[in-house]
Design a protein around this motif. Structure first.
Motif, short mmCIF file in Angstrom:
data_model
loop_
_atom_site.label_atom_id
_atom_site.label_comp_id
_atom_site.label_asym_id
_atom_site.label_seq_id
_atom_site.Cartn_x
_atom_site.Cartn_y
_atom_site.Cartn_z
N PHE A 24 -67.10 68.29 -41.31
CA PHE A 24 -67.15 68.85 -39.97
C PHE A 24 -68.12 68.06 -39.09
CE2 PHE A 24 -68.94 71.69 -36.77
CZ PHE A 24 -67.79 72.17 -36.16
N ALA A 25 -69.27 67.69 -39.66
CA ALA A 25 -70.27 66.94 -38.90
C ALA A 25 -69.73 65.58 -38.46
CB ALA A 25 -71.54 66.76 -39.73
N GLU A 26 -68.97 64.91 -39.31
CA GLU A 26 -68.40 63.60 -38.95
C GLU A 26 -67.35 63.74 -37.84
OE1 GLU A 26 -68.71 61.51 -43.37
OE2 GLU A 26 -66.95 62.72 -42.86
N LEU A 27 -66.62 64.85 -37.84
CA LEU A 27 -65.53 65.03 -36.89
C LEU A 27 -65.98 65.65 -35.57
CD1 LEU A 27 -62.40 64.68 -36.75
CD2 LEU A 27 -62.27 67.09 -37.38
N CYS A 28 -66.87 66.63 -35.65
CA CYS A 28 -67.25 67.39 -34.44
C CYS A 28 -68.70 67.20 -34.04
CB CYS A 28 -66.96 68.88 -34.65
SG CYS A 28 -65.22 69.20 -34.95
N GLY A 29 -69.50 66.58 -34.88
CA GLY A 29 -70.91 66.38 -34.57
C GLY A 29 -71.17 65.14 -33.75
N LYS A 30 -70.11 64.42 -33.42
CA LYS A 30 -70.22 63.21 -32.60
C LYS A 30 -69.50 63.45 -31.28
CE LYS A 30 -70.06 60.32 -36.71
NZ LYS A 30 -69.26 59.36 -37.47
N PRO A 31 -69.84 62.70 -30.26
CA PRO A 31 -69.17 62.89 -28.96
C PRO A 31 -67.77 62.28 -28.93
CG PRO A 31 -70.80 61.16 -28.79
CD PRO A 31 -70.94 61.75 -30.17
N LEU A 32 -66.84 62.90 -29.64
CA LEU A 32 -65.45 62.44 -29.65
C LEU A 32 -64.66 63.23 -28.62
CD1 LEU A 32 -64.88 62.09 -33.51
CD2 LEU A 32 -65.53 60.32 -31.86
N SER A 33 -63.58 62.62 -28.15
CA SER A 33 -62.77 63.24 -27.10
C SER A 33 -61.41 63.64 -27.63
CB SER A 33 -62.59 62.25 -25.95
OG SER A 33 -61.74 61.19 -26.37
N ALA A 34 -60.64 64.29 -26.77
CA ALA A 34 -59.27 64.66 -27.11
C ALA A 34 -58.47 63.42 -27.49
CB ALA A 34 -58.62 65.40 -25.96
N VAL A 52 -66.87 73.34 -42.77
CA VAL A 52 -66.90 73.91 -41.41
C VAL A 52 -67.85 75.10 -41.43
CG1 VAL A 52 -65.56 75.00 -39.58
CG2 VAL A 52 -64.54 73.15 -40.93
N PRO A 53 -68.89 75.07 -40.61
CA PRO A 53 -69.86 76.17 -40.61
C PRO A 53 -69.38 77.33 -39.74
CG PRO A 53 -70.53 74.55 -39.01
CD PRO A 53 -69.29 74.01 -39.67
N LYS A 54 -70.03 78.46 -39.90
CA LYS A 54 -69.85 79.56 -38.96
C LYS A 54 -70.64 79.17 -37.72
CE LYS A 54 -70.35 84.53 -38.67
NZ LYS A 54 -70.94 84.54 -37.35
N LEU A 55 -69.99 79.17 -36.59
CA LEU A 55 -70.62 78.68 -35.37
C LEU A 55 -71.19 79.83 -34.55
CD1 LEU A 55 -67.81 76.12 -34.56
CD2 LEU A 55 -70.08 75.62 -35.45
N ASP A 56 -72.39 79.61 -34.02
CA ASP A 56 -73.02 80.65 -33.20
C ASP A 56 -73.12 80.19 -31.75
OD1 ASP A 56 -75.28 79.00 -32.94
OD2 ASP A 56 -76.27 79.93 -34.64
N LEU A 57 -73.77 80.99 -30.93
CA LEU A 57 -73.85 80.71 -29.50
C LEU A 57 -74.49 79.36 -29.18
CD1 LEU A 57 -74.86 84.24 -28.22
CD2 LEU A 57 -72.75 83.02 -27.68
N GLY A 58 -75.36 78.88 -30.04
CA GLY A 58 -76.01 77.60 -29.80
C GLY A 58 -75.15 76.39 -30.16
N GLN A 59 -73.96 76.63 -30.63
CA GLN A 59 -73.10 75.53 -31.09
C GLN A 59 -71.76 75.48 -30.35
OE1 GLN A 59 -73.46 77.09 -35.12
NE2 GLN A 59 -74.27 75.11 -35.74
N LYS A 60 -71.77 75.86 -29.08
CA LYS A 60 -70.52 75.88 -28.31
C LYS A 60 -69.87 74.50 -28.22
CE LYS A 60 -70.98 79.87 -25.30
NZ LYS A 60 -70.97 80.32 -23.91
N ASP A 61 -70.68 73.43 -28.08
CA ASP A 61 -70.10 72.10 -27.99
C ASP A 61 -69.33 71.75 -29.26
OD1 ASP A 61 -71.01 71.68 -25.44
OD2 ASP A 61 -72.73 70.47 -26.05
N LEU A 62 -69.91 72.08 -30.42
CA LEU A 62 -69.21 71.83 -31.68
C LEU A 62 -67.92 72.65 -31.75
CD1 LEU A 62 -72.22 71.92 -34.17
CD2 LEU A 62 -71.04 69.90 -33.30
#
Length: 167
Positions: A24-34, A52-62
């Motif tokens: 998940f970090a490799e795919l969504c932890g970087k500034p990748l686009s559509a 894939v982690p459980k995402l909280d309010l601080g992780q909206k970008d991910l």
């Protein structure tokens, strides 16, 4: 392996001819686009996303990046396999004891859920998203994940002729 997207090179951590694997970090932890996600799902008929982690309010970008990736998988009829610490349809829920959790879902959220046939049990207690566009994208992602988990999807996704049915 690396793929070229608009003059940039995107490293695929692990791959074969038609299968790619990311954390998940490799795919969504970087500034990748559509565009990046669309190219990955065009080049690989099957994609694994691990941890894939459980995402909280601080992780909206991910969360937004993951939703964009789900949309790309759906558009390109890609087989998606995910490992997650919670059921995949609950990764976008915020189960903290915040005031927001205690609020009922908005009428708009309920309407979108009804339109897409999604229940409270399928999304968790409270979405981490609050704006109308975010709520719709979240509900659509949940709906797509459910559809992508069906036998019909598994039988047709990930092939050269991605819309042909295997009999």
């Amino acid at each position: 392996k690396q793929i070229e997207i608009w003059g940039r090179r995107l490293k695929i951590p692990e791959s074969s001819d038609n299968i790619a694997k990311f954390t998940f970090a490799e795919l969504c932890g970087k500034p990748l686009s559509a565009a990046d996600y669309l190219e990955v799902t065009k080049q690989f008929g099957t994609v694994f996303v691990l941890d894939v982690p459980k995402l909280d309010l601080g992780q909206k970008d991910l969360a937004r990046r993951f939703i964009t990736f789900i949309d790309a998988c759906y558009e390109n009829h890609t087989k998606l396999f995910v490992t997650s610490e919670v059921p995949i349809y609950k990764i976008f829920s915020d189960d903290t004891s915040s005031i927001q959790q205690k609020q009922d879902k908005t009428d708009h959220m309920r309407s979108v859920m009804d339109d897409l046939g999604i229940s409270d049990q399928q999304i968790g207690t409270t979405s981490i998203f609050t704006g109308e566009e975010e709520v719709f994208a979240f509900a659509r992602a949940c709906s797509r994940l459910i559809q992508m988990g069906t036998k019909e999807w598994a039988m047709t996704a990930g092939h050269e002729d991605k819309h042909a049915m295997i009999l």
